[in-house]
Scaffold this motif. Structure first.
Motif, PDB file in Angstrom:
ATOM      1  N   UNK A 388       0.840  -1.190   0.000  1.00 33.89           N
ATOM      2  CA  UNK A 388       0.000   0.000   0.000  1.00 33.89           C
ATOM      3  C   UNK A 388       0.878   1.243   0.000  1.00 33.89           C
ATOM      4  N   UNK A 389       0.510   2.211  -0.839  1.00 28.68           N
ATOM      5  CA  UNK A 389       1.317   3.425  -0.975  1.00 28.68           C
ATOM      6  C   UNK A 389       0.482   4.658  -0.647  1.00 28.68           C
ATOM      7  N   UNK A 390       0.581   5.124   0.574  1.00 29.69           N
ATOM      8  CA  UNK A 390      -0.062   6.346   1.059  1.00 29.69           C
ATOM      9  C   UNK A 390      -1.458   6.516   0.473  1.00 29.69           C
ATOM     10  N   UNK A 391      -1.716   7.681  -0.140  1.00 31.33           N
ATOM     11  CA  UNK A 391      -3.018   7.961  -0.721  1.00 31.33           C
ATOM     12  C   UNK A 391      -3.077   7.591  -2.198  1.00 31.33           C
ATOM     13  N   UNK A 416      -6.610  -3.180   2.348  1.00 26.31           N
ATOM     14  CA  UNK A 416      -6.392  -4.596   2.641  1.00 26.31           C
ATOM     15  C   UNK A 416      -4.995  -4.992   2.206  1.00 26.31           C
ATOM     16  N   UNK A 417      -4.497  -6.074   2.791  1.00 27.24           N
ATOM     17  CA  UNK A 417      -3.231  -6.630   2.312  1.00 27.24           C
ATOM     18  C   UNK A 417      -3.451  -7.205   0.912  1.00 27.24           C
ATOM     19  N   UNK A 418      -2.516  -7.010  -0.005  1.00 27.46           N
ATOM     20  CA  UNK A 418      -2.705  -7.524  -1.365  1.00 27.46           C
ATOM     21  C   UNK A 418      -2.648  -9.048  -1.408  1.00 27.46           C
ATOM     22  N   UNK A 426      -4.591  -8.524  -6.321  1.00 24.96           N
ATOM     23  CA  UNK A 426      -5.926  -8.122  -5.883  1.00 24.96           C
ATOM     24  C   UNK A 426      -5.800  -7.374  -4.566  1.00 24.96           C
ATOM     25  N   UNK A 427      -6.477  -6.226  -4.467  1.00 17.92           N
ATOM     26  CA  UNK A 427      -6.419  -5.441  -3.230  1.00 17.92           C
ATOM     27  C   UNK A 427      -7.656  -4.585  -3.107  1.00 17.92           C
ATOM     28  N   UNK A 432     -13.959  -0.738  -2.791  1.00 25.45           N
ATOM     29  CA  UNK A 432     -13.747  -1.264  -4.142  1.00 25.45           C
ATOM     30  C   UNK A 432     -12.612  -2.272  -4.162  1.00 25.45           C
ATOM     31  N   UNK A 433     -12.854  -3.412  -4.823  1.00 19.78           N
ATOM     32  CA  UNK A 433     -11.819  -4.418  -5.037  1.00 19.78           C
ATOM     33  C   UNK A 433     -11.215  -4.215  -6.415  1.00 19.78           C
ATOM     34  N   UNK A 434      -9.883  -4.154  -6.461  1.00 18.82           N
ATOM     35  CA  UNK A 434      -9.162  -3.959  -7.719  1.00 18.82           C
ATOM     36  C   UNK A 434      -8.383  -5.223  -8.076  1.00 18.82           C
TER      37      UNK A 434
END
Length: 483
Positions: A388-391, A416-418, A426-427, A432-434
Motif C-alpha cells: 500500500x502506498x499512502x493515498x 487490505x493486504x494484497x 488483488x487489493x 472497491x476491489x481492484x
C-alpha cells in the motif's frame, strides 16, 4: 362592578374546534419510542429485514407523536421543532445505514461509485453453476491468513482478467475485519458478532456456525488436517472442520487481531497483551510461551526455523521455533501492526509510520527501506513486493533493491493486504476491489457495500471478498461458460 362582561350568547354561537385538545405529553413518548426502536435494532446488528421493519415502526411511532404534539399546541411549542427534527434525522441515518444503497432513489444512488462493465446482484444467495466454481482439493486451499505460514500473500488461483460477475452474495450479519480462509471447498469466516461461520464455496450456503460468545472475532482462522483453529476473547479453540464441534479449548491472554499459523503440528499465535505462544495442534498443550513486553497486533510468520512478529513498541522480533528464545530484535522506530512477510532470504515489514523495511531473515540486518506510506501487510511474490502506498494506491517494488517498478492509483489508500495469484494482484481500496496486472495495468474493479479490510481469496477460478458490513461475495469471470 368595573369588570368587563362577555356579551350574552357568544359562547353558544362559537363553533366547536375540529381538533380536540390532547392530553399533555402524549406526543413526546411516541417520538422517544420510535427513535429507541430504530436505533436499538441498528446497534444490535440485526438482519437487514429486521432493521428495515424496525425503521418502519419507528417512523410510524414518530409520526404519531408529531401529530399529537400538533394537536396539543402548547406542548408542541414547548418541545420545539428541534426535537422533532432530531428524531427524523436519527431515523434517516439509521435507515441509510441499513438499506441497500442500490435501492436509494435518484441523487443518493449517484453517490455509489460507478461500476464499469461490472455485474452485481442483491444480497440474497444466487448460485451460478459454472466451470469456474471453487472445487474441493488441496490445490485450491488457502489454509491461513496471507496464504501460507510465511505470509507471502500468494494464493493458488487461478483468478481471472475478464469482467467479474457475481456468482453469489450473502450477509453474514456481522462485520468482517479479518480475511476468511478456504479449505476443501468450504469458506471459514469470523464476524464481529462473535461467530465463526462455515460456508459452502460453490453456493454460499451456510454449513455451520460456532458461537464464541460476546467476543469480537478480529483474526483469521487456520485450517489444518480437518481442524479449524480460532482465537476469541480469552480462549483458543480447535473445532472439527466438518461439524464445528469443539475438539479442545485452552485459555490464553486476550486474543486480538493476531491470526494463528500452523507448521509441522505446532500452532503459533500472539495475544494482544504481549505473549507469543507455541501450542501442540493435536492437544492444545503449551510448547513454549514468551512474553514480549509490548502489546501485539501483528500475526506471526514462520519460515526457516524462526517465528517473526512485530510489536506495538516498534520492534520486529525473531524467535527460535523450537525454544521460543529471541534470536534477534530490530527497532523500526514506531508501532508495527502489520504482519511480517518472509521470502527470498529477507523478511519484510511495514510500520505505522508508513515505512517498509527489508531485513536479512537470519540476522535482522537492514537491507533497505522505502517510505511507501501505508501500514498494511505487503505481499512478496517472484522478487516483487506489492505494498500500500499512502493515498496513491498500490505500489510494486523490486524485492532486492526496494526501487519502485510501478504505482497503480486507486484514488485512495489501499485498505487490505494484497493477494497475488497468477498474473494479477488483488487489493481493496475503500469499498472497491481492484485486480491489477503484474505490469501495473488494471484488469477490473468491483464495488462492494463497505470498506474492504480483509484480503480476498483467489482460488479455483473464483475471487471471494468480504467487506466490513458483513457481505461475503463470490466473483467469477463473466465470460466463462456455464455448465
Amino acid at each position: 362592578t368595573g369588570v368587563a362582561s362577555r356579551p350574552a350568547g357568544r359562547e353558544a354561537t362559537r363553533p366547536p374546534s375540529p381538533l380536540p385538545v390532547a392530553e399533555a405529553g402524549g406526543g413526546g413518548g411516541w417520538v422517544s419510542v420510535g427513535i429507541a426502536v430504530a436505533v436499538g435494532a441498528f446497534l444490535v446488528r440485526a438482519s437487514p429485514a429486521v432493521i428495515q421493519a424496525a425503521w418502519g415502526v419507528g417512523l410510524v411511532a414518530t409520526v404519531i407523536g408529531i401529530w399529537q404534539m400538533r394537536r396539543d399546541r402548547p406542548l408542541f411549542h414547548r418541545a420545539g421543532a428541534v426535537t422533532v427534527a432530531l428524531g427524523l434525522l436519527t431515523l434517516t441515518v439509521v435507515s441509510a445505514n441499513s438499506l441497500d444503497r442500490s435501492d436509494l432513489p435518484g441523487p443518493l444512488a449517484a453517490l455509489v461509485p460507478p461500476a464499469e462493465d461490472i455485474a452485481t446482484t442483491g444480497a440474497e444467495v444466487t448460485p451460478v453453476p459454472s466451470e469456474t466454481a471453487v472445487q474441493p482439493g488441496a490445490r485450491n486451499d488457502v489454509r491461513m491468513a496471507f496464504g501460507n505460514p510465511a505470509h507471502t500473500g500468494e494464493h493458488p488461483g487461478p483468478g481471472f482478467a475478464g469482467a467479474p460477475q457475481l456468482a453469489w452474495q450473502v450477509d453474514l450479519v456481522g462485520e468482517v475485519f479479518a480475511s476468511p480462509v478456504l479449505v476443501d471447498g468450504v469458506i471459514y469466516a469470523g464476524t464481529r458478532a462473535g461467530f465463526l461461520i462455515a460456508i459452502d464455496a460453490a453456493t454460499g450456503r451456510e454449513r455451520w456456525r460456532f458461537d464464541l460468545g460476546t467476543y469480537v472475532l478480529r483474526s483469521s482462522p487456520a485450517v489444518v488436517d480437518g481442524t479449524v483453529f480460532v482465537a476469541g476473547g480469552y480462549d483458543l479453540y480447535a473445532l472439527d472442520s466438518a461439524s464445528g464441534e469443539v475438539r479442545w479449548r485452552r485459555a490464553l491472554r486476550l486474543a486480538g487481531p493476531s491470526s494463528p499459523v500452523v507448521v509441522d503440528g505446532v500452532l503459533y499465535l500472539a495475544s494482544q497483551e504481549g505473549d507469543v505462544y507455541a501450542v501442540d495442534a493435536e492437544t492444545g498443550s503449551t510448547v513454549w510461551d514468551e512474553a514480549v513486553g509490548d502489546l501485539l497486533f501483528s500475526s506471526p510468520a514462520v519460515a526457516g526455523g524462526l517465528v517473526y512478529i512485530g510489536s506495538d513498541g516498534g520492534d520486529l522480533l525473531a524467535f527460535d521455533v523450537g525454544t521460543g528464545r529471541v534470536r534477534w530484535r530490530f527497532p523500526s522506530g514506531t508501532a508495527i501492526h502489520g504482519s511480517p512477510v518472509v521470502a527470498g532470504g529477507s523478511v519484510y515489514i511495514t510500520n505505522r509510520g508508513g515505512v517498509l523495511f527489508a531485513l536479512d531473515a537470519r540476522s535482522g540486518t537492514e537491507r533497505w527501506r522505502f517510505a511507501a506510506g501505508g501500514g498494511a501487510t505487503p505481499a512478496v511474490v517472484d522478487g516483487v513486493v506489492y505494498v500500500a502506498a499512502t493515498e496513491t494506491g498500490l505500489a510494486a517494488l523490486d524485492a532486492e533493491t526496494g526501487l519502485p517498478r510501478w504505482v497503480y492509483a486507486t484514488g485512495g489508500p489501499v485498505t487490505s493486504a494484497p493477494t497475488v495469484a497468477g498474473d494479477l494482484v488483488y487489493a481493496g481500496s475503500g469499498p472497491t476491489l481492484y485486480a491489477v496486472g503484474l505490469d501495473g495495468v488494471a484488469a477490473w474493479r468491483f464495488p462492494t457495500r463497505a470498506t474492504i479490510s480483509a484480503s480476498p481469496i483467489v482460488a479455483g477460478g473464483a475471487v471471494i471478498v468480504a467487506s466490513q458490513d458483513g457481505t461475503l461475495s463470490s466473483l467469477r469471470d463473466a465470460s466463462a461458460p456455464d455448465d
